[in-house]
Motif scaffolding. Structure first.
Motif, mmCIF file in Angstrom:
data_model
loop_
_atom_site.group_PDB
_atom_site.id
_atom_site.type_symbol
_atom_site.label_atom_id
_atom_site.label_comp_id
_atom_site.label_asym_id
_atom_site.label_seq_id
_atom_site.Cartn_x
_atom_site.Cartn_y
_atom_site.Cartn_z
ATOM 1 N N PRO A 1 7.528 -0.570 -6.671
ATOM 2 C CA PRO A 1 6.818 -0.989 -7.884
ATOM 3 C C PRO A 1 6.884 0.110 -8.936
ATOM 4 O O PRO A 1 6.858 1.292 -8.632
ATOM 5 C CB PRO A 1 5.391 -1.208 -7.399
ATOM 6 N N MET B 1 -8.177 2.394 -4.382
ATOM 7 C CA MET B 1 -7.603 1.697 -3.230
ATOM 8 C C MET B 1 -8.344 2.226 -2.009
ATOM 9 O O MET B 1 -8.493 3.432 -1.860
ATOM 10 C CB MET B 1 -6.115 2.033 -3.165
ATOM 11 N N LEU C 1 -0.125 6.662 5.935
ATOM 12 C CA LEU C 1 0.612 6.297 4.723
ATOM 13 C C LEU C 1 1.175 7.533 4.017
ATOM 14 O O LEU C 1 2.360 7.580 3.669
ATOM 15 C CB LEU C 1 -0.303 5.517 3.759
ATOM 16 N N GLU D 1 2.845 13.782 -5.935
ATOM 17 C CA GLU D 1 1.868 12.726 -6.096
ATOM 18 C C GLU D 1 1.713 12.414 -7.570
ATOM 19 O O GLU D 1 1.754 13.305 -8.399
ATOM 20 C CB GLU D 1 0.537 13.158 -5.497
ATOM 21 N N MET E 1 0.828 -1.212 0.000
ATOM 22 C CA MET E 1 0.000 0.000 0.000
ATOM 23 C C MET E 1 0.853 1.249 0.000
ATOM 24 O O MET E 1 0.612 2.183 -0.760
ATOM 25 C CB MET E 1 -0.921 -0.002 1.215
ATOM 26 N N LEU E 2 1.865 1.264 0.884
ATOM 27 C CA LEU E 2 2.755 2.424 0.932
ATOM 28 C C LEU E 2 3.340 2.697 -0.437
ATOM 29 O O LEU E 2 3.398 3.829 -0.903
ATOM 30 C CB LEU E 2 3.918 2.157 1.904
ATOM 31 N N MET E 3 3.801 1.629 -1.074
ATOM 32 C CA MET E 3 4.518 1.821 -2.317
ATOM 33 C C MET E 3 3.594 2.228 -3.467
ATOM 34 O O MET E 3 4.016 2.887 -4.386
ATOM 35 C CB MET E 3 5.336 0.575 -2.652
ATOM 36 N N ARG E 4 2.307 1.852 -3.354
ATOM 37 C CA ARG E 4 1.366 2.340 -4.376
ATOM 38 C C ARG E 4 1.204 3.843 -4.271
ATOM 39 O O ARG E 4 0.863 4.517 -5.226
ATOM 40 C CB ARG E 4 -0.004 1.689 -4.182
ATOM 41 N N LEU E 5 1.412 4.368 -3.069
ATOM 42 C CA LEU E 5 1.256 5.810 -2.870
ATOM 43 C C LEU E 5 2.574 6.570 -3.029
ATOM 44 O O LEU E 5 2.605 7.793 -3.003
ATOM 45 C CB LEU E 5 0.680 6.082 -1.479
ATOM 46 N N ALA E 6 3.679 5.825 -3.175
ATOM 47 C CA ALA E 6 4.992 6.483 -3.258
ATOM 48 C C ALA E 6 5.263 6.900 -4.689
ATOM 49 O O ALA E 6 5.602 6.091 -5.529
ATOM 50 C CB ALA E 6 6.079 5.525 -2.773
ATOM 51 N N MET F 1 -4.018 10.194 -6.265
ATOM 52 C CA MET F 1 -2.573 10.331 -6.212
ATOM 53 C C MET F 1 -2.077 10.723 -7.604
ATOM 54 O O MET F 1 -1.393 9.954 -8.287
ATOM 55 C CB MET F 1 -1.925 9.023 -5.763
ATOM 56 N N ALA F 2 -2.407 11.922 -7.994
ATOM 57 C CA ALA F 2 -2.015 12.401 -9.318
ATOM 58 C C ALA F 2 -2.009 13.910 -9.265
ATOM 59 O O ALA F 2 -2.783 14.510 -8.526
ATOM 60 C CB ALA F 2 -2.995 11.922 -10.390
ATOM 61 N N GLY F 3 -1.135 14.514 -10.039
ATOM 62 C CA GLY F 3 -1.049 15.957 -10.051
ATOM 63 C C GLY F 3 -0.600 16.471 -8.712
ATOM 64 O O GLY F 3 -0.094 15.731 -7.876
ATOM 65 N N VAL G 1 5.096 8.605 2.995
ATOM 66 C CA VAL G 1 5.615 8.690 1.617
ATOM 67 C C VAL G 1 5.546 10.090 1.010
ATOM 68 O O VAL G 1 6.095 10.309 -0.053
ATOM 69 C CB VAL G 1 4.918 7.697 0.657
#
Lengths: 362, 362
Positions: B280, B167, B177, A327, A205-210, B118-120, B181
């Motif tokens: 990832p 998510m 989270l 982001e 989860m963390l890495m999806r948001l990183a 999580m964009a822009g 990050v």
């Protein structure tokens, strides 16, 4: 200088060898890794390979020690013992090496001039060697009052021949400076990545948001860890001092967050932004400069498209960075170009569908 | 959903407006900045502009609040009060907003579903708006046990229509989270830049030595500071907790340096490296992947040359980063490409004079 002894043939040593050979200087090299030494000769970086420091040094006017930092002092001493008239090195920490050489050979140490080219990295290896690696790069020299003037002049001239720009500071000052701009950032990035790395689903989860910002900040943590313990130990005092500064400042920021003091936080953020924006860039174009910020989507070819456009219009991009937003995966291409000609470039970018924000550089 | 009320028309709001309009949904918007609102209509992001939240909400099935985080809660409440059947937001902090809405309107709060794409970034502005901004991006939703199931389904469907991948986590978990990050990295970069920023000659020397790695680490400190005080205050608890983790871990690393414990330092460095390498990537090519590392000189056109080569050979670059070495201005282009076809690409790069290091991805 007609003949140089080269001790160590990694990226830095190999690049020095290529540049000196091109300048017509005969390079005789030694390396603990026989395969790498052979490869250096095959690449044309060295004219002759030898089996010992003494053999490499014989007949050379200068010896250059280009090994990992932990072995520099002993090999400088070996080169001095073998009779090298002048010895220099490329180690990324300076004061401990100077101290060790002075302690071991108080009479010969005057012939040693410490050096540190700010180019390449011990992580890249001989195959990345390049005769132009040092062109325009800063090369720190750390002569002391005890340094022999002739040795100093010889090293300056050799470094100048490699195309580097010389900056001279004391060994101790050098170590403080690199602790702040290199060693502490490495440890800060490593620790940030380590703190974020937990296990299992939480990690996923963390890495999806990183996104981009986190990737930028932790990128140097992906490099070869092997070189860092030696550097940290060699530059222990300066790193601990700089880390303590960082810890103290972070604790202040933590206090501002805990107190909800938005005004004071804004002050810190604005000060840092101004300092970051004023980082000197390596600028090779003349006249006033402007900065263009172009948001770009995350697809292959965007960079090529933008840089090709500049090429077709004859616009020289003095500096280019890709700033990821905190982001998301998309980013912003930040370019510095000469004001002359920027209008056409901007129009072409807009015509190609990009949004362009333009600002004059202070 | 046939009609949406949009409260706030910056980069995120504008991009939502463009995507919804393209999907045939009527968007009616309100914004405290009348000029920006007009511009949003000119860009085709909104069908109609209004002067109040109540007017925007009239007849809409969903209201989306896309303002800076400090104003989200009051505008969500205004949208609920105006009778919006479902309300969602895009604020980068979630638990405090949820708490404020629940406290203000305990009965209506079930119709509010918190969200965070999580964009822009709030830093880019309306002119960077893009209907495809959310395609493939992660969009966090933070429904709670109190959330109305119909409202939840409506928001999921709307976000799916924007092309984002959903998510779902609790509001508190989301805030932890993003503290790790996003918020703590921002403060860490800001503080690092601030510590390095001293005055006068010392500064000039430091900055001459501050090369790619330092630039990577401090890049996010160059962004607009204005958004961060609100975020820090809104996410105070999670940021303080994550900062304390970071401070504790940095103090451990400082202790290892002070003790000269190279083995333990190496362990931390290796753990962080492994975690960083396993971040990832957003991969859109099928089959096994390989990583190519290509050291590149610091001159315009290199990126274009490499990416064009890939384009000509039909090689899809799944991921591309420019890794600056810790020292010097040159860098390494790190590309992830499909194993199929990589041989030809590698040969072409070598033929063009590049050194290529290739490794399979774990």
């Amino acid at each position: 200088v007609r003949r140089v002894a080269l001790v160590g043939t990694g990226l830095i040593g190999g690049s020095i060898g290529l540049a000196l050979t091109r300048a017509g200087i005969e390079v005789r090299a030694v390396d603990a890794d026989a395969g790498r030494l052979t490869r250096a000769r095959e690449l044309g970086a060295v004219a002759e390979t030898t089996g010992s420091v003494a053999a490499a040094v014989e007949g050379a006017e200068v010896a250059i020690v280009a090994t990992p930092v932990g072995r520099v002092a002993e090999l400088v001493v070996a080169a001095l013992d073998a009779g090298a008239p002048v010895v220099t090195d490329v180690g990324s920490v300076k004061a401990p090496i100077l101290r060790a050489v002075h302690a071991a050979r108080p009479d010969a140490a005057a012939r040693f001039v410490g050096g540190h080219p700010m180019a390449g990295s011990e992580q890249d290896g001989l195959d990345g060697a390049d005769a132009d690696l040092f062109a325009g790069a800063t090369w720190v020299l750390t002569p002391t009052p005890a340094t022999d003037a002739g040795a100093h002049t010889t090293v300056r001239s050799l470094v100048g021949q490699l195309g580097a720009e010389i900056m001279e500071v004391t060994p101790e000052h050098h170590d403080q400076l690199v602790a702040v701009v290199s060693h502490v950032p490495q440890l800060a990035a490593t620790t940030l990545m380590d703190v974020a790395a937990v296990t299992g689903d939480e990690q996923a989860m963390l890495m999806r948001l990183a996104a981009g910002g986190f990737r930028d900040m932790t990128r140097i943590a992906a490099g070869d860890p092997g070189i860092w313990p030696d550097i940290c130990i060699a530059n222990q005092d300066a790193i601990v001092t700089a880390l303590d500064d960082y810890l103290r400042s972070l604790a202040v920021v933590r206090g501002l967050v805990a107190a909800g003091d938005g005004d004071a936080l804004l002050q810190v953020l604005e000060r840092a932004r101004s300092a970051r924006r004023n980082l000197p860039r390596r600028v090779t174009v003349a006249g006033p400069l402007v900065e263009l910020r172009v948001p770009v989507p995350d697809r292959p070819g965007v960079l090529a498209e933008v840089t090709n456009l500049a090429g077709r219009l004859g616009v020289n991009i003095a500096d280019l960075e890709i700033a990821h937003s905190m982001e998301g995966e998309a980013g912003v291409i930040v370019m510095v170009v000469a004001e002359a000609g920027v209008d056409g470039f901007e129009q072409a970018l807009v015509a190609a569908g990009y949004h362009v924000a333009r600002s004059a550089l202070e």
